[in-house]
Design a protein around this motif. Structure first.
Motif, PDB file in Angstrom:
ATOM      1  N   ASN A   1       0.845  -1.195   0.000  1.00  0.00           N
ATOM      2  CA  ASN A   1       0.000   0.000   0.000  1.00  0.00           C
ATOM      3  C   ASN A   1       0.881   1.245   0.000  1.00  0.00           C
ATOM      4  OD1 ASN A   1      -2.458   1.482   2.281  1.00  0.00           O
ATOM      5  ND2 ASN A   1      -2.278   1.636   0.072  1.00  0.00           N
ATOM      6  N   ILE A   2       0.875   1.929  -1.128  1.00  0.00           N
ATOM      7  CA  ILE A   2       1.740   3.093  -1.297  1.00  0.00           C
ATOM      8  C   ILE A   2       0.857   4.317  -1.517  1.00  0.00           C
ATOM      9  CG2 ILE A   2       3.580   4.090  -2.724  1.00  0.00           C
ATOM     10  CD1 ILE A   2       4.652   1.545  -1.765  1.00  0.00           C
ATOM     11  N   THR A   3       1.221   5.429  -0.895  1.00  0.00           N
ATOM     12  CA  THR A   3       0.457   6.660  -1.115  1.00  0.00           C
ATOM     13  C   THR A   3       1.340   7.667  -1.859  1.00  0.00           C
ATOM     14  OG1 THR A   3       1.236   7.729   0.888  1.00  0.00           O
ATOM     15  CG2 THR A   3      -0.718   6.358   1.102  1.00  0.00           C
ATOM     16  N   THR A   4       0.676   8.659  -2.441  1.00  0.00           N
ATOM     17  CA  THR A   4       1.420   9.739  -3.089  1.00  0.00           C
ATOM     18  C   THR A   4       2.378  10.387  -2.086  1.00  0.00           C
ATOM     19  OG1 THR A   4      -0.300  10.148  -4.696  1.00  0.00           O
ATOM     20  CG2 THR A   4       1.141  12.011  -4.193  1.00  0.00           C
ATOM     21  N   GLY A   5       1.911  10.505  -0.834  1.00  0.00           N
ATOM     22  CA  GLY A   5       2.764  11.090   0.197  1.00  0.00           C
ATOM     23  C   GLY A   5       4.079  10.342   0.326  1.00  0.00           C
ATOM     24  N   ARG A   6       3.998   9.014   0.312  1.00  0.00           N
ATOM     25  CA  ARG A   6       5.239   8.230   0.457  1.00  0.00           C
ATOM     26  C   ARG A   6       6.149   8.371  -0.758  1.00  0.00           C
ATOM     27  NH1 ARG A   6       4.090   2.303   2.234  1.00  0.00           N
ATOM     28  NH2 ARG A   6       6.137   1.760   1.451  1.00  0.00           N
ATOM     29  N   ILE A   7       5.518   8.444  -1.932  1.00  0.00           N
ATOM     30  CA  ILE A   7       6.306   8.609  -3.159  1.00  0.00           C
ATOM     31  C   ILE A   7       7.074   9.933  -3.087  1.00  0.00           C
ATOM     32  CG2 ILE A   7       6.131   8.990  -5.666  1.00  0.00           C
ATOM     33  CD1 ILE A   7       5.516   6.108  -5.025  1.00  0.00           C
ATOM     34  N   TYR A   8       6.342  10.998  -2.749  1.00  0.00           N
ATOM     35  CA  TYR A   8       6.989  12.320  -2.678  1.00  0.00           C
ATOM     36  C   TYR A   8       8.036  12.355  -1.579  1.00  0.00           C
ATOM     37  CZ  TYR A   8       4.455  14.896  -6.244  1.00  0.00           C
ATOM     38  OH  TYR A   8       3.996  15.364  -7.446  1.00  0.00           O
ATOM     39  N   GLN A   9       7.718  11.761  -0.441  1.00  0.00           N
ATOM     40  CA  GLN A   9       8.679  11.768   0.665  1.00  0.00           C
ATOM     41  C   GLN A   9       9.986  11.110   0.227  1.00  0.00           C
ATOM     42  OE1 GLN A   9       7.921   9.199   4.152  1.00  0.00           O
ATOM     43  NE2 GLN A   9       8.102  11.047   5.383  1.00  0.00           N
ATOM     44  N   SER A  10       9.864  10.000  -0.460  1.00  0.00           N
ATOM     45  CA  SER A  10      11.065   9.293  -0.892  1.00  0.00           C
ATOM     46  C   SER A  10      11.854  10.117  -1.913  1.00  0.00           C
ATOM     47  CB  SER A  10      10.637   7.939  -1.468  1.00  0.00           C
ATOM     48  OG  SER A  10      11.721   7.321  -2.070  1.00  0.00           O
ATOM     49  N   VAL A  11      11.137  10.741  -2.854  1.00  0.00           N
ATOM     50  CA  VAL A  11      11.813  11.550  -3.869  1.00  0.00           C
ATOM     51  C   VAL A  11      12.490  12.767  -3.215  1.00  0.00           C
ATOM     52  CG1 VAL A  11      11.405  13.073  -5.866  1.00  0.00           C
ATOM     53  CG2 VAL A  11      10.393  10.787  -5.803  1.00  0.00           C
ATOM     54  N   ILE A  12      11.768  13.380  -2.286  1.00  0.00           N
ATOM     55  CA  ILE A  12      12.349  14.568  -1.631  1.00  0.00           C
ATOM     56  C   ILE A  12      13.580  14.171  -0.796  1.00  0.00           C
ATOM     57  CG2 ILE A  12      11.898  16.344   0.135  1.00  0.00           C
ATOM     58  CD1 ILE A  12       8.980  16.424  -1.029  1.00  0.00           C
ATOM     59  N   ASN A  13      13.496  13.032  -0.123  1.00  0.00           N
ATOM     60  CA  ASN A  13      14.680  12.572   0.626  1.00  0.00           C
ATOM     61  C   ASN A  13      15.867  12.329  -0.301  1.00  0.00           C
ATOM     62  OD1 ASN A  13      13.331  12.726   3.022  1.00  0.00           O
ATOM     63  ND2 ASN A  13      12.793  10.551   3.111  1.00  0.00           N
ATOM     64  N   LYS A  14      15.588  11.758  -1.455  1.00  0.00           N
ATOM     65  CA  LYS A  14      16.677  11.511  -2.425  1.00  0.00           C
ATOM     66  C   LYS A  14      17.258  12.834  -2.913  1.00  0.00           C
ATOM     67  CE  LYS A  14      15.042   7.060  -4.112  1.00  0.00           C
ATOM     68  NZ  LYS A  14      14.311   6.381  -5.169  1.00  0.00           N
ATOM     69  N   GLU A  15      16.361  13.792  -3.138  1.00  0.00           N
ATOM     70  CA  GLU A  15      16.833  15.101  -3.602  1.00  0.00           C
ATOM     71  C   GLU A  15      17.765  15.715  -2.560  1.00  0.00           C
ATOM     72  OE1 GLU A  15      17.037  19.395  -4.002  1.00  0.00           O
ATOM     73  OE2 GLU A  15      15.951  18.390  -2.394  1.00  0.00           O
ATOM     74  N   ARG A  16      17.383  15.584  -1.281  1.00  0.00           N
ATOM     75  CA  ARG A  16      18.220  16.153  -0.207  1.00  0.00           C
ATOM     76  C   ARG A  16      19.570  15.434  -0.106  1.00  0.00           C
ATOM     77  NH1 ARG A  16      17.631  21.033   0.980  1.00  0.00           N
ATOM     78  NH2 ARG A  16      17.432  20.831  -1.250  1.00  0.00           N
ATOM     79  N   ARG A  17      19.579  14.168  -0.485  1.00  0.00           N
ATOM     80  CA  ARG A  17      20.849  13.419  -0.438  1.00  0.00           C
ATOM     81  C   ARG A  17      21.654  13.593  -1.729  1.00  0.00           C
ATOM     82  NH1 ARG A  17      17.466   9.142   1.834  1.00  0.00           N
ATOM     83  NH2 ARG A  17      17.482   8.150  -0.228  1.00  0.00           N
ATOM     84  N   GLU A  18      21.211  14.491  -2.573  1.00  0.00           N
ATOM     85  CA  GLU A  18      21.862  14.797  -3.849  1.00  0.00           C
ATOM     86  C   GLU A  18      21.890  13.605  -4.805  1.00  0.00           C
ATOM     87  OE1 GLU A  18      25.647  16.737  -2.549  1.00  0.00           O
ATOM     88  OE2 GLU A  18      24.934  18.288  -3.928  1.00  0.00           O
ATOM     89  N   GLU A  19      20.932  12.716  -4.649  1.00  0.00           N
ATOM     90  CA  GLU A  19      20.965  11.539  -5.519  1.00  0.00           C
ATOM     91  C   GLU A  19      20.602  11.884  -6.957  1.00  0.00           C
ATOM     92  OE1 GLU A  19      19.103   7.983  -4.046  1.00  0.00           O
ATOM     93  OE2 GLU A  19      19.823   8.414  -2.007  1.00  0.00           O
ATOM     94  N   TYR A  20      19.991  13.049  -7.163  1.00  0.00           N
ATOM     95  CA  TYR A  20      19.630  13.421  -8.546  1.00  0.00           C
ATOM     96  C   TYR A  20      20.718  14.267  -9.206  1.00  0.00           C
ATOM     97  CZ  TYR A  20      15.065  11.608  -7.134  1.00  0.00           C
ATOM     98  OH  TYR A  20      14.044  10.799  -6.684  1.00  0.00           O
ATOM     99  N   ARG A  21      21.826  14.396  -8.535  1.00  0.00           N
ATOM    100  CA  ARG A  21      23.032  15.051  -9.085  1.00  0.00           C
ATOM    101  C   ARG A  21      22.743  16.395  -9.752  1.00  0.00           C
ATOM    102  NH1 ARG A  21      26.775  11.118  -8.709  1.00  0.00           N
ATOM    103  NH2 ARG A  21      25.910   9.044  -8.553  1.00  0.00           N
TER     104      ARG A  21
END
Ligand code: GLN
Length: 533
Positions: free
Chosen positions: A89-109
């Protein structure tokens, strides 16, 4: 075999039963020997269902791994008998949270992070995660909401992309509604056509259409829908209202839903009947049941969906006791000292429901007292169990101010309180005790006899516990603490052996009762209720 993905979307209106259709499709494939799971993507921003108001959204379902999930996961488990997890069970909130966390970790270079491709890639990764990790034969994916909703657009785009990438390994099932217009004396397929056009405009061609209807959708109408929607005529399936949701897999089977899916996904189709004997036996027993068992569900929520799994568990247990469930909801807020006996005397058994917050709790105390004093079979679940304990402490042990600390922080007799042991145990969500925990049953107790074994487990979702400082008082006065967590010694089950059936549990047995595996507590509760009046 490569994992096959089936996407279930809905159109025209919400509440058409996508969860039941998804469960039924999965059931048919499971009955053909495939290894199947179901997942749901919810387009809301909440991280999970944990903080959703039960009075608006219905029950929050809990998985063994402690995920607070949409109630459709309950249907998935009840139909399939397989355990769901956080990944189902995945929500939009979890998707965004994960993407935002990746952005903060500079994973999107340094890239600009966008809905397409970053959010959609994250969704796709999650849509295929269970298949990739556990190599299911089929993953059925239910997309929450209705096609055309702004918030579900990224999900539909992912379905489009995955259909393109996976070819025959992906399939789209679209559920719509065919209303009957009394004034015209006709059923109307136009809303379905429009809904399919909407889906097509987003780049998704449905492979199978399921038409929800109150009346028979005749062949001509189905051919018309097929022609206007580019769908094979035999893949236009109707789902007509049935007396029980558990009939739906059989209805789909009668229209060859399983074979159509296999054919469209390039799998061999044989004439072997799917293994549904025990399922059919359940349905037959349900239909033939004569006796009626009248149960009151006393709860603090007005919305019946807040007790979805309890309703299903009770009705399954009634079937296995060859009876029909007559369940009535008693809104605890409406109970008072004058009317409680009058209202509750009509029932053979009383279920005291779970819940959060103080509102409506006094009515549950009154119901617990009535049930105890009149020896009515009673099952208390979570808050219901806590109310049993508090009522007992007040009226039998004699602690007039006994209370749940949540409801009266000043009480000297905090028989239900936050326990240190609990705080240590809960890492998932602050102080909330979530997920499955073990419970050791006292030898010779009624509960041990019911379960037929000494160690059981149950799914939890609560903060408060029976206060171990009062266990001796309870036991001396006749309420036994017969189920205890072996690690933390928290009390999980109480019973009054002096009464015919009075049991409270600090977990949710309703999350562990499935069609083919009904929960022993519900079976026993209904059995005793049946013989009580
Ligand atoms: N509110 C109570 C607690 O937190 C009961 C929760 C529930 O019924 N699930 O302990």
């Amino acid at each position: 075999m490569e994992t096959k993905y089936i996407f279930v979307t809905g159109g025209v209106a919400s509440s058409l039963g996508k969860g039941i259709i998804s469960s039924s499709i999965a059931k048919l494939l499971q009955a053909r020997g495939y290894n199947v799971t179901i997942q749901k993507f919810d387009p809301y921003i909440n991280i999970n269902a944990g903080l959703l108001n039960a009075n608006e959204h219905g029950e929050c379902y809990v998985t063994t791994d402690g995920h607070e999930a949409d109630l459709d996961l309950g249907h998935y488990e009840r139909f399939l008998g397989v355990e769901m997890t956080k990944q189902n069970n995945i929500t939009t909130g979890r998707i965004y949270q994960s993407v935002i966390n990746k952005e903060r970790r500079e994973e999107y270079r340094g890239k600009t992070v966008q809905v397409v491709p970053h959010i959609t890639n994250e969704i796709k990764m999650n849509m295929t995660a269970l298949g990739n990790k556990f190599h299911y034969d089929f993953v059925v994916t239910e997309i929450g909401g209705t096609v055309g909703d702004i918030e579900s657009l990224p999900y539909i785009e992912c379905v489009r992309q995955l259909k393109w990438e996976l070819g025959k390994n992906a399939l789209s099932v679209h559920l719509t509604y065919v209303p009957y217009l009394a004034a015209a004396g006709e059923m109307k397929t136009k809303p379905t056509q429009h809904s399919v056009q909407k889906l097509q405009s987003l780049g998704v061609q449905p492979d199978i259409l399921v038409l929800r209807a109150e009346q028979d959708v005749d062949d001509d109408m189905r051919r018309k829908v097929a022609l206007f929607c580019n769908v094979d005529a035999d893949a236009v399936i109707q789902s007509i209202d049935v007396p029980t949701i558990y009939q739906v897999p059989i209805n789909l089977l009668n229209q060859n839903m399983d074979k159509i899916i296999l054919r469209k996904m390039g799998l061999p189709v044989d004439d072997k009947e799917p293994a549904l004997d025990d399922w059919r036996a359940f349905l037959k027993r349900r239909q033939e049941a004569k006796a009626v068992v009248k149960i009151a569900l006393v709860g603090k929520y007005e919305l019946q969906d807040a007790y979805k799994s309890i309703m299903e568990s009770l009705s399954q247990a009634a079937t296995y006791n060859d009876s029909k469930l007559k369940l009535e909801f008693v809104y605890s807020e409406n109970l008072n000292a004058e009317n409680t006996a009058d209202i509750l005397s009509k029932y053979q058994g009383i279920l005291l429901g779970p819940g959060f917050g103080q509102h409506g709790v006094d009515g549950i105390y009154l119901a617990a007292k009535y049930a105890r004093e009149n020896d009515v079979p009673t099952l208390g679940i979570q808050l219901g169990m806590q109310c049993m304990a508090v009522e007992f402490a007040r009226n039998v042990i004699g602690y007039a101010d006994a209370n749940v600390k949540e409801h009266n922080p000043e009480t000297q007799h905090n028989v239900i309180d936050l326990m240190e042991e609990n705080k240590v145990m809960t890492s998932m969500d602050g102080t909330m005790r979530l997920g499955s925990f073990e419970c050791v049953l006292r030898k010779g107790s009624r509960t041990e006899k019911i379960f037929g074994k000494e160690t059981v487990s149950g799914r939890h979702r609560h903060r408060y516990e029976l206060n171990n400082a009062f266990v001796k008082d309870f036991e001396k006065a006749g309420m036994q603490c017969v189920g205890v967590n072996p690690e933390t010694h928290l009390v999980e089950i109480v019973e009054i052996p002096g009464l015919r059936w009075y049991i409270g549990v600090q977990f949710h047995p309703e999350y562990e009762s499935s069609v083919l595996n009904p929960h022993p507590l519900f079976l026993s509760f209904i059995k005793e209720s049946l013989s009580s009046k």
